[in-house]
Design a protein around this motif. Structure first.
Motif, PDB file in Angstrom:
ATOM      1  N   PHE A  58     -38.526  21.434  18.764  1.00  0.00           N
ATOM      2  CA  PHE A  58     -39.195  22.342  18.151  1.00  0.00           C
ATOM      3  C   PHE A  58     -38.657  22.518  16.653  1.00  0.00           C
ATOM      4  N   ILE A  59     -37.511  22.366  16.562  1.00  0.00           N
ATOM      5  CA  ILE A  59     -36.905  22.322  15.324  1.00  0.00           C
ATOM      6  C   ILE A  59     -37.478  21.259  14.243  1.00  0.00           C
ATOM      7  N   ASP A  60     -37.865  20.102  14.960  1.00  0.00           N
ATOM      8  CA  ASP A  60     -38.478  18.934  14.327  1.00  0.00           C
ATOM      9  C   ASP A  60     -39.929  19.281  13.919  1.00  0.00           C
ATOM     10  N   ASP A  61     -40.479  20.039  14.966  1.00  0.00           N
ATOM     11  CA  ASP A  61     -41.765  20.488  14.512  1.00  0.00           C
ATOM     12  C   ASP A  61     -41.831  21.507  13.288  1.00  0.00           C
ATOM     13  N   HIS A  62     -40.837  21.917  12.762  1.00  0.00           N
ATOM     14  CA  HIS A  62     -40.715  22.858  11.776  1.00  0.00           C
ATOM     15  C   HIS A  62     -40.028  22.196  10.831  1.00  0.00           C
ATOM     16  N   GLY A  63     -40.085  20.893  10.411  1.00  0.00           N
ATOM     17  CA  GLY A  63     -39.601  20.131   9.457  1.00  0.00           C
ATOM     18  C   GLY A  63     -38.134  19.982   9.329  1.00  0.00           C
ATOM     19  N   GLY A  64     -37.386  20.504  10.372  1.00  0.00           N
ATOM     20  CA  GLY A  64     -35.731  20.472  10.292  1.00  0.00           C
ATOM     21  C   GLY A  64     -35.173  19.369  11.272  1.00  0.00           C
ATOM     22  N   GLU A  65     -33.891  19.423  11.294  1.00  0.00           N
ATOM     23  CA  GLU A  65     -33.102  18.416  11.821  1.00  0.00           C
ATOM     24  C   GLU A  65     -31.996  19.080  12.467  1.00  0.00           C
ATOM     25  N   ALA A  66     -32.100  18.825  13.932  1.00  0.00           N
ATOM     26  CA  ALA A  66     -30.940  19.747  14.878  1.00  0.00           C
ATOM     27  C   ALA A  66     -29.796  18.565  15.128  1.00  0.00           C
ATOM     28  N   LEU A  67     -28.708  18.979  14.490  1.00  0.00           N
ATOM     29  CA  LEU A  67     -27.427  18.287  14.447  1.00  0.00           C
ATOM     30  C   LEU A  67     -26.456  18.708  15.497  1.00  0.00           C
ATOM     31  N   LEU A  68     -26.355  18.025  16.855  1.00  0.00           N
ATOM     32  CA  LEU A  68     -25.231  18.600  17.532  1.00  0.00           C
ATOM     33  C   LEU A  68     -24.150  18.608  17.321  1.00  0.00           C
ATOM     34  N   ARG A  69     -23.555  19.861  17.222  1.00  0.00           N
ATOM     35  CA  ARG A  69     -22.188  20.175  16.444  1.00  0.00           C
ATOM     36  C   ARG A  69     -20.879  20.283  17.721  1.00  0.00           C
ATOM     37  N   SER A  70     -21.385  20.508  18.837  1.00  0.00           N
ATOM     38  CA  SER A  70     -20.329  20.777  19.914  1.00  0.00           C
ATOM     39  C   SER A  70     -21.066  20.865  21.171  1.00  0.00           C
ATOM     40  N   MET A  71     -20.280  20.576  22.204  1.00  0.00           N
ATOM     41  CA  MET A  71     -20.837  20.470  23.609  1.00  0.00           C
ATOM     42  C   MET A  71     -19.508  20.477  24.378  1.00  0.00           C
ATOM     43  N   VAL A  72     -19.285  21.589  24.819  1.00  0.00           N
ATOM     44  CA  VAL A  72     -17.825  22.149  25.545  1.00  0.00           C
ATOM     45  C   VAL A  72     -17.980  22.963  26.656  1.00  0.00           C
ATOM     46  N   GLU A  73     -17.784  22.538  27.899  1.00  0.00           N
ATOM     47  CA  GLU A  73     -17.824  23.572  28.932  1.00  0.00           C
ATOM     48  C   GLU A  73     -19.318  24.361  29.388  1.00  0.00           C
ATOM     49  N   GLY A  74     -20.138  23.659  29.108  1.00  0.00           N
ATOM     50  CA  GLY A  74     -21.569  24.315  29.248  1.00  0.00           C
ATOM     51  C   GLY A  74     -22.136  24.806  28.048  1.00  0.00           C
ATOM     52  N   ASP A  75     -21.522  25.041  26.981  1.00  0.00           N
ATOM     53  CA  ASP A  75     -21.756  25.557  25.819  1.00  0.00           C
ATOM     54  C   ASP A  75     -22.328  24.188  24.655  1.00  0.00           C
ATOM     55  N   VAL A  76     -23.535  24.377  24.347  1.00  0.00           N
ATOM     56  CA  VAL A  76     -24.164  23.547  23.241  1.00  0.00           C
ATOM     57  C   VAL A  76     -24.319  24.261  22.095  1.00  0.00           C
ATOM     58  N   GLU A  77     -23.813  23.628  20.816  1.00  0.00           N
ATOM     59  CA  GLU A  77     -24.119  24.327  19.668  1.00  0.00           C
ATOM     60  C   GLU A  77     -24.568  23.216  18.744  1.00  0.00           C
ATOM     61  N   TYR A  78     -25.718  23.636  17.854  1.00  0.00           N
ATOM     62  CA  TYR A  78     -26.404  23.167  16.882  1.00  0.00           C
ATOM     63  C   TYR A  78     -26.349  23.505  15.624  1.00  0.00           C
ATOM     64  N   GLU A  79     -26.387  22.825  14.659  1.00  0.00           N
ATOM     65  CA  GLU A  79     -26.738  23.267  13.235  1.00  0.00           C
ATOM     66  C   GLU A  79     -27.983  22.439  12.991  1.00  0.00           C
ATOM     67  N   CYS A  80     -28.844  23.436  12.621  1.00  0.00           N
ATOM     68  CA  CYS A  80     -30.274  22.892  12.617  1.00  0.00           C
ATOM     69  C   CYS A  80     -30.612  23.061  11.103  1.00  0.00           C
ATOM     70  N   LEU A  81     -30.673  21.925  10.100  1.00  0.00           N
ATOM     71  CA  LEU A  81     -30.770  22.066   8.901  1.00  0.00           C
ATOM     72  C   LEU A  81     -32.323  21.834   8.337  1.00  0.00           C
ATOM     73  N   GLY A  82     -32.533  22.479   7.180  1.00  0.00           N
ATOM     74  CA  GLY A  82     -34.076  22.102   6.540  1.00  0.00           C
ATOM     75  C   GLY A  82     -35.098  22.727   7.102  1.00  0.00           C
ATOM     76  N   VAL A  83     -34.879  23.843   8.039  1.00  0.00           N
ATOM     77  CA  VAL A  83     -35.840  24.410   9.000  1.00  0.00           C
ATOM     78  C   VAL A  83     -36.642  25.369   8.307  1.00  0.00           C
ATOM     79  N   LYS A  84     -38.158  24.824   7.998  1.00  0.00           N
ATOM     80  CA  LYS A  84     -38.975  25.661   7.488  1.00  0.00           C
ATOM     81  C   LYS A  84     -39.643  26.729   8.339  1.00  0.00           C
ATOM     82  N   VAL A  85     -39.006  27.851   8.271  1.00  0.00           N
ATOM     83  CA  VAL A  85     -39.107  29.108   9.188  1.00  0.00           C
ATOM     84  C   VAL A  85     -40.527  29.706   8.782  1.00  0.00           C
ATOM     85  N   PRO A  86     -41.582  29.781   9.316  1.00  0.00           N
ATOM     86  CA  PRO A  86     -42.867  30.373   9.026  1.00  0.00           C
ATOM     87  C   PRO A  86     -42.974  31.614   8.393  1.00  0.00           C
ATOM     88  N   PHE A  87     -42.188  32.433   9.202  1.00  0.00           N
ATOM     89  CA  PHE A  87     -42.128  34.031   8.826  1.00  0.00           C
ATOM     90  C   PHE A  87     -41.139  34.312   7.745  1.00  0.00           C
TER      91      PHE A  87
END
Length: 151
Positions: A58-87
């Motif tokens: 979904f992030i890729d479809d909006h021109g961005g790149e989803a970088l996985l920053r953390s995956m600990v105890e069931g929590d997954v965190e992303y920093e999604c850069l360069g996302v062209k948010v339509p609204f």
């Protein structure tokens, strides 16, 4: 007795379908900044891996790149850069994302924060009508998940 059991099974199944079809996004101010808003939605019936895979797309479809920053105890965190948010005028923003098991352990809680290209965080306080657009955007993601889980 057999007919009662079938009716009961049907009612329980119908109630579960109805409960899963509702889509709610909760907005909250960030704890460290009143002028920043997080948006959370509960995605029922899937796991973090499934949501992660589709969030990255979904992030890729909006021109961005989803970088996985953390995956600990069931929590997954992303920093999604360069996302062209339509609204938000298709500016290239950063979306911070956390995926975690929901409270009932029946799905995933997806929470996002949007950092604008000027360094400020998106706030629904500044433009309440745009908050509905964030919710609509997350609904689009939820619909893509539903389509992917069926097919």
């Amino acid at each position: 007795m057999g007919n009662r059991f079938l009716v009961l099974v049907f009612l329980v199944a119908f109630a579960n379908i109805q409960a899963q079809s509702s889509f709610v996004v909760v907005e909250k101010p960030l704890p460290f900044s009143y002028w920043a808003t997080s948006f959370s939605t509960d995605i029922i019936g899937v796991n973090e891996l499934f949501v992660s895979k589709h969030w990255e797309k979904f992030i890729d479809d909006h021109g961005g790149e989803a970088l996985l920053r953390s995956m600990v105890e069931g929590d997954v965190e992303y920093e999604c850069l360069g996302v062209k948010v339509p609204f938000l005028d298709n500016e290239e923003d950063t979306i911070y994302t956390r995926l975690s098991p929901n409270d009932s352990m029946t799905g995933v809680l997806l929470t996002i924060w949007i950092k604008r290209d000027d360094g400020t965080f998106y706030s629904a306080e500044k433009d309440p009508k745009s908050a509905d657009k964030v919710k609509t955007w997350l609904l689009q993601f939820n619909q893509k998940l539903a389509e992917a889980s069926r097919g």
